[in-house]
Design a protein around this motif. Structure first.
Motif, PDB file in Angstrom:
ATOM      1  N   VAL A  46      -8.200  -3.719 -15.620  1.00 17.68           N
ATOM      2  CA  VAL A  46      -8.136  -2.898 -14.409  1.00 17.68           C
ATOM      3  C   VAL A  46      -7.407  -3.648 -13.296  1.00 17.68           C
ATOM      4  O   VAL A  46      -6.581  -3.069 -12.569  1.00 17.68           O
ATOM      5  CB  VAL A  46      -9.557  -2.496 -13.961  1.00 17.68           C
ATOM      6  CG1 VAL A  46      -9.516  -1.789 -12.611  1.00 17.68           C
ATOM      7  CG2 VAL A  46     -10.217  -1.600 -15.007  1.00 17.68           C
ATOM      8  N   ALA A  47      -7.690  -4.967 -13.184  1.00 19.62           N
ATOM      9  CA  ALA A  47      -7.024  -5.781 -12.158  1.00 19.62           C
ATOM     10  C   ALA A  47      -5.518  -5.850 -12.404  1.00 19.62           C
ATOM     11  O   ALA A  47      -4.719  -5.760 -11.460  1.00 19.62           O
ATOM     12  CB  ALA A  47      -7.629  -7.180 -12.145  1.00 19.62           C
ATOM     13  N   GLY A  49      -3.740  -3.558 -13.927  1.00 19.81           N
ATOM     14  CA  GLY A  49      -3.207  -2.246 -13.571  1.00 19.81           C
ATOM     15  C   GLY A  49      -3.024  -2.087 -12.073  1.00 19.81           C
ATOM     16  O   GLY A  49      -1.988  -1.598 -11.613  1.00 19.81           O
ATOM     17  N   ILE A  50      -4.016  -2.525 -11.294  1.00 20.27           N
ATOM     18  CA  ILE A  50      -3.914  -2.428  -9.823  1.00 20.27           C
ATOM     19  C   ILE A  50      -2.756  -3.278  -9.314  1.00 20.27           C
ATOM     20  O   ILE A  50      -1.973  -2.857  -8.439  1.00 20.27           O
ATOM     21  CB  ILE A  50      -5.242  -2.861  -9.172  1.00 20.27           C
ATOM     22  CG1 ILE A  50      -6.357  -1.875  -9.535  1.00 20.27           C
ATOM     23  CG2 ILE A  50      -5.099  -2.975  -7.659  1.00 20.27           C
ATOM     24  CD1 ILE A  50      -7.732  -2.304  -9.088  1.00 20.27           C
ATOM     25  N   LEU A  51      -2.618  -4.507  -9.861  1.00 18.18           N
ATOM     26  CA  LEU A  51      -1.521  -5.392  -9.456  1.00 18.18           C
ATOM     27  C   LEU A  51      -0.165  -4.780  -9.804  1.00 18.18           C
ATOM     28  O   LEU A  51       0.773  -4.811  -8.989  1.00 18.18           O
ATOM     29  CB  LEU A  51      -1.680  -6.743 -10.157  1.00 18.18           C
ATOM     30  CG  LEU A  51      -0.658  -7.830  -9.797  1.00 18.18           C
ATOM     31  CD1 LEU A  51      -0.760  -8.192  -8.326  1.00 18.18           C
ATOM     32  CD2 LEU A  51      -0.864  -9.063 -10.668  1.00 18.18           C
ATOM     33  N   TRP A  53       0.536  -1.550 -10.223  1.00 15.94           N
ATOM     34  CA  TRP A  53       0.780  -0.358  -9.401  1.00 15.94           C
ATOM     35  C   TRP A  53       1.169  -0.719  -7.973  1.00 15.94           C
ATOM     36  O   TRP A  53       1.894   0.027  -7.318  1.00 15.94           O
ATOM     37  CB  TRP A  53      -0.458   0.542  -9.406  1.00 15.94           C
ATOM     38  CG  TRP A  53      -0.820   1.033 -10.764  1.00 15.94           C
ATOM     39  CD1 TRP A  53       0.018   1.149 -11.847  1.00 15.94           C
ATOM     40  CD2 TRP A  53      -2.117   1.436 -11.225  1.00 15.94           C
ATOM     41  NE1 TRP A  53      -0.663   1.598 -12.944  1.00 15.94           N
ATOM     42  CE2 TRP A  53      -1.978   1.795 -12.609  1.00 15.94           C
ATOM     43  CE3 TRP A  53      -3.365   1.544 -10.635  1.00 15.94           C
ATOM     44  CZ2 TRP A  53      -3.049   2.244 -13.365  1.00 15.94           C
ATOM     45  CZ3 TRP A  53      -4.426   1.996 -11.396  1.00 15.94           C
ATOM     46  CH2 TRP A  53      -4.275   2.333 -12.745  1.00 15.94           C
ATOM     47  N   SER A  54       0.698  -1.863  -7.506  1.00  6.99           N
ATOM     48  CA  SER A  54       1.053  -2.276  -6.142  1.00  6.99           C
ATOM     49  C   SER A  54       2.446  -2.901  -6.073  1.00  6.99           C
ATOM     50  O   SER A  54       3.091  -2.889  -5.024  1.00  6.99           O
ATOM     51  CB  SER A  54       0.016  -3.280  -5.622  1.00  6.99           C
ATOM     52  OG  SER A  54       0.024  -4.472  -6.400  1.00  6.99           O
ATOM     53  N   GLN A  55       2.924  -3.459  -7.202  1.00  6.15           N
ATOM     54  CA  GLN A  55       4.216  -4.143  -7.215  1.00  6.15           C
ATOM     55  C   GLN A  55       5.339  -3.308  -7.841  1.00  6.15           C
ATOM     56  O   GLN A  55       6.509  -3.504  -7.520  1.00  6.15           O
ATOM     57  CB  GLN A  55       4.100  -5.457  -8.005  1.00  6.15           C
ATOM     58  CG  GLN A  55       3.105  -6.450  -7.438  1.00  6.15           C
ATOM     59  CD  GLN A  55       3.582  -7.089  -6.159  1.00  6.15           C
ATOM     60  OE1 GLN A  55       4.779  -7.267  -5.954  1.00  6.15           O
ATOM     61  NE2 GLN A  55       2.644  -7.428  -5.280  1.00  6.15           N
ATOM     62  N   TYR A 376      -3.083   5.088 -19.672  1.00  2.90           N
ATOM     63  CA  TYR A 376      -3.253   3.891 -18.831  1.00  2.90           C
ATOM     64  C   TYR A 376      -2.292   2.791 -19.269  1.00  2.90           C
ATOM     65  O   TYR A 376      -1.659   2.134 -18.438  1.00  2.90           O
ATOM     66  CB  TYR A 376      -4.699   3.401 -18.931  1.00  2.90           C
ATOM     67  CG  TYR A 376      -5.015   2.259 -17.996  1.00  2.90           C
ATOM     68  CD1 TYR A 376      -5.452   2.500 -16.703  1.00  2.90           C
ATOM     69  CD2 TYR A 376      -4.873   0.940 -18.404  1.00  2.90           C
ATOM     70  CE1 TYR A 376      -5.735   1.452 -15.839  1.00  2.90           C
ATOM     71  CE2 TYR A 376      -5.142  -0.113 -17.559  1.00  2.90           C
ATOM     72  CZ  TYR A 376      -5.583   0.146 -16.270  1.00  2.90           C
ATOM     73  OH  TYR A 376      -5.843  -0.902 -15.414  1.00  2.90           O
ATOM     74  N   THR A 380       0.814   1.546 -16.888  1.00  4.88           N
ATOM     75  CA  THR A 380       0.798   0.126 -16.523  1.00  4.88           C
ATOM     76  C   THR A 380       2.052  -0.581 -17.017  1.00  4.88           C
ATOM     77  O   THR A 380       2.629  -1.412 -16.299  1.00  4.88           O
ATOM     78  CB  THR A 380      -0.455  -0.557 -17.116  1.00  4.88           C
ATOM     79  OG1 THR A 380      -1.620   0.124 -16.657  1.00  4.88           O
ATOM     80  CG2 THR A 380      -0.531  -2.014 -16.687  1.00  4.88           C
ATOM     81  N   SER A 387       8.365  -3.908 -11.656  1.00  4.53           N
ATOM     82  CA  SER A 387       7.809  -4.613 -10.505  1.00  4.53           C
ATOM     83  C   SER A 387       8.656  -5.807 -10.082  1.00  4.53           C
ATOM     84  O   SER A 387       8.232  -6.611  -9.256  1.00  4.53           O
ATOM     85  CB  SER A 387       6.378  -5.081 -10.815  1.00  4.53           C
ATOM     86  OG  SER A 387       6.367  -5.927 -11.940  1.00  4.53           O
ATOM     87  N   ASN A 448      -1.369  -6.428 -21.543  1.00  2.79           N
ATOM     88  CA  ASN A 448      -1.434  -4.966 -21.526  1.00  2.79           C
ATOM     89  C   ASN A 448      -1.404  -4.395 -22.946  1.00  2.79           C
ATOM     90  O   ASN A 448      -2.186  -3.500 -23.292  1.00  2.79           O
ATOM     91  CB  ASN A 448      -0.270  -4.419 -20.703  1.00  2.79           C
ATOM     92  CG  ASN A 448      -0.292  -2.913 -20.570  1.00  2.79           C
ATOM     93  OD1 ASN A 448      -1.345  -2.297 -20.482  1.00  2.79           O
ATOM     94  ND2 ASN A 448       0.876  -2.303 -20.571  1.00  2.79           N
TER      95      ASN A 448
END
Length: 724
Positions: A46-47, A49-51, A53-55, A376, A380, A387, A448
């Motif tokens: 999950v971490a 994926g969040i990283l 999506w932010s980059q 997912y 990702t 990114s 991933n």
């Protein structure tokens, strides 16, 4: 033969236990360490994926990028009305650096439309109207500058050639005369804007190298367009496959014997029709010009419909289908007695499913969970791959010490690089980065992929254990359905998640490690393509073969281990050992009954796929006049056909997997029942009379079965009961 007192080779057979009444409800958590590890890895996933999506920025995949790193045609930006990428000098794309750095060493800018006429800057500058048109392909800031100043500043291309858009990029409109002479805009020569008259063939190398990187994207875009045109018809095809599968399963519940024979006959007829249709196509192409070209001479074509105009393609189809037809007929002839026994086993499985009807719809839950896992992973992966940051490099035409070095476009005009290399330019090269995040990006991609395998295998394992627990509760119920739980599926699902998440994670982890090793071997094989020697090639081939076999074996062990976990509630390793020894003590029965049943269920899946596939072929190819105006216009009509066929197989596999799991569970329970009980009033069999008769008729099993430790100390008690 084993000696008296010697430990049995495949473990002690199960002994009679009057307290055992099926799946144990008073159980504890198993494989807790692996459960904790799995939860930690999921949180890490999950971490990641969040990283990502932010980059990440998926626009880098969708839109072409100009020399400033801006996206052409992006909505809500000044370039929204300029969706095409224009190259100032396409001939510079003939440089080998294009293949190494995936970027042409020439200025690229976003334009509204591609040029449609020959023109040089020198001639256009003298004509107001022509220069106004020419400015559409130039940068800003031309006012008051001479032609020399404009060219030295790199604000305009020296020439324009008639071009056409191709994957959102402008490429010269190349053609060919009857004599084979290359033309551009119907002319074989052109002015390069520097006073030189050049041949149109000089553009070919540049266009070829410029398209090397994006040919795959062109095919992908066409496939994407085909999906947008045919997605609703694909859904209809998949719904039809689901309805046929559901109807087949329901009929199998009440008419198992008849449906199996109907299925066998239908499979033979469908394959026979395929051979007939391919033969007709092969004969009809006899008089067509160019149809005798071999597949080797034709080579790889992105338009797969080209192959359907070659006689050799249809001949290959005929041979493949004929071989499959012969194999199926021979198997049916040699296994005819075993098929009768397997049909009886399927009838028993149908009876079990009749008591647990909700099991038919459980694959929908598994499919939903797998869809979430796949979505997912895909999202990702896209965000991770996009990114990176835009990297700009120095491109120049003359010798320069700073060539291909990283630069900053904002201050490049006043930098020392520009001063030392006056004709150099700072252009967008690719997406990359030098931060810690970008350095370990490949590691995040690997994580991933690995977690994708682990989660997908976990979902599949959860489905297998849930179904096994439900069908085991049916088998071990002495009075059916009074001794069964009210909701067997939900009861089994709750037990599996509450007590055995660790065991599920353990089994799926082992399988995922093997699968990721196979992926790495394929990656290494791809990277060493063309450079490997015969010894390396042989070694890789052996490794891939060994790990393929190992994966199949682990899947088999896992499947039976989950059945034992669902029944006894023990940890994964103990359950896997118990299942393996139980199967080895009944090896002949496994080969004769279980695998023949799997073969019949496979024929059922083959029938559904064949029926839906034939319908999809005639619909999307426009071969049937009734659907000629209804079918969508596609680049590749094989795209929706292949999607429907693969989707139909997955749907059919989902429904038939319930039957397969039911058969495997009943088979293991049956073997346990034979070892625990003897059919007497004190120790009655839990199996039904019909299931008892199935094995009683299996004379080959009784004759060829090796004596076990049980048969040495308790002489043939079970066989006597079976023969009675």
């Amino acid at each position: 033969m084993e000696l008296e007192g010697e430990k049995p080779k495949y473990g002690e057979p199960k002994k009679y236990d009057p307290t055992f009444k099926g799946p144990i409800y008073n159980r504890g958590c198993t494989d807790i360490v692996c459960c904790i590890l799995f939860i930690i890895c999921i949180l890490g996933y999950v971490a990641v994926g969040i990283l990502a999506w932010s980059q990440g920025d998926p626009r880098k995949v969708i839109y072409p990028t100009d020399s400033r790193g801006q996206f052409c045609g992006q909505a809500g930006t000044p370039l929204e009305t300029k969706p095409l990428l224009f190259y100032f000098n396409i001939m510079k794309c003939a440089s080998p650096m294009v293949l190494l750095e995936f970027q042409c060493p020439t200025t690229q800018m976003c334009v509204e439309k591609c040029p449609d006429k020959f023109m040089t800057l020198l001639k256009a500058y003298a004509n107001k109207e022509d220069f106004k048109y020419y400015k559409n392909f130039c940068k800003e800031g031309l006012e008051g500058l001479t032609v020399t100043q404009i060219l030295s500043s790199g604000l305009c291309p020296a020439m324009l050639t008639p071009s056409k858009p191709f994957t959102r990029r402008c490429f010269p409109a190349l053609g060919q005369k009857k004599g084979g002479e290359i033309t551009v805009g119907n002319n074989s020569k052109f002015d390069d804007g520097e006073g030189n008259i050049r041949d149109a063939k000089d553009l070919v190398a540049g266009v070829k190298n410029a398209t090397v990187v994006i040919e795959a994207r062109q095919v992908a875009m066409k496939i994407f367009e085909d999906y947008t045109q045919s997605w609703y018809w694909i859904i209809i095809g998949l719904v039809i496959a689901m309805l046929i599968s559901l109807l087949f399963i329901v009929l199998l519940r009440f008419l198992a014997g008849i449906m199996v024979w109907v299925m066998i006959v239908m499979v033979i007829l469908v394959i026979g029709y395929g051979i007939f249709h391919c033969s007709m196509e092969y004969v009809s192409l006899k008089s067509e010009a160019g149809s005798n070209v071999t597949l080797k001479d034709l080579g790889f074509q992105t338009d797969f419909s080209v192959y359907l105009h070659i006689r050799q393609t249809w001949l290959a189809f005929i041979i493949i289908l004929a071989i499959v037809e012969v194999i199926i007929i021979l198997l049916l002839i040699f296994l005819r007695n075993r098929i009768l026994i397997a049909i009886a086993l399927i009838k028993e499985a149908s009876r079990a499913i009749g008591y647990v009807m909700s099991a038919l719809f459980y694959p929908l839950f598994t499919f939903a969970l797998l869809s979430i896992v796949i979505a997912y992973w895909a999202v990702t992966a896209v965000f991770l791959s996009t990114s990176n940051q835009p990297i700009y490099k120095v491109f120049n035409e003359t010798a320069c010490d700073h060539s291909r070095k990283i630069c900053e476009p904002a201050n490049f005009s006043t930098s020392s690089m520009k001063a030392e290399c006056p004709d150099s330019k700072c252009l967008f090269a690719f997406y990359g980065g030098e931060t810690v995040y970008h350095k370990y990006l490949i590691g995040l991609q690997f994580y991933n992929v690995f977690l994708f395998f682990w989660c997908a295998n976990f979902v599949t394992a959860l489905g297998q254990m849930t179904l096994a627990g439900a069908f085991a509760s049916y088998y071990w119920a002495l009075v059916k359905p009074d001794d069964m739980p009210a909701f067997p599926i939900f009861s089994s699902l709750g037990r599996s998640l509450r007590y055995h998440t660790g065991s599920l994670a353990f089994g799926s982890l082992i399988l995922s490690i093997i699968q990721i090793i196979r992926v790495l071997l394929e990656y290494i094989d791809h990277k060493l393509q063309g450079t490997q020697n015969k010894c390396t090639k042989f070694l890789l081939c052996c490794l891939k073969c060994c790990f393929w076999c190992l994966e199949k074996f682990i899947k088999f062990i896992n499947r039976n281990a989950y059945i034992m976990v669902a029944i006894y509630g023990k940890n994964f390793c103990t359950s896997a050992k118990d299942a393996f020894f139980l199967l080895m003590r009944n090896m002949i029965r496994v080969a004769v009954l279980d695998k023949v049943t799997d073969f019949l269920l496979f024929l059922g899946k083959l029938l559904i796929v064949g029926l839906v596939g034939i319908f999809a072929f005639f619909f999307f190819s426009g071969r049937v006049k009734a659907f000629e105006n209804t079918a969508p216009n596609l680049h590749y009509y094989w795209v929706p056909i292949l999607t429907v066929v693969v989707g139909s197989y997955l749907i059919a596999h989902g429904f038939f997997s319930v039957y397969a799991m039911c058969v495997d569970t009943l088979f293991l329970c049956f073997c346990e029942d034979l070892e625990r009980n003897d059919g007497s009033l004190a120790r009655p069999y839990y199996m039904s009379a019909s299931l008892h008769d199935i094995l009683s008729e299996n004379k080959a099993v009784e004759v060829t079965e090796e004596p076990t430790q049980s048969s040495l100390h308790q002489p043939d008690d079970q066989d006597v009961q079976l023969k009675q």
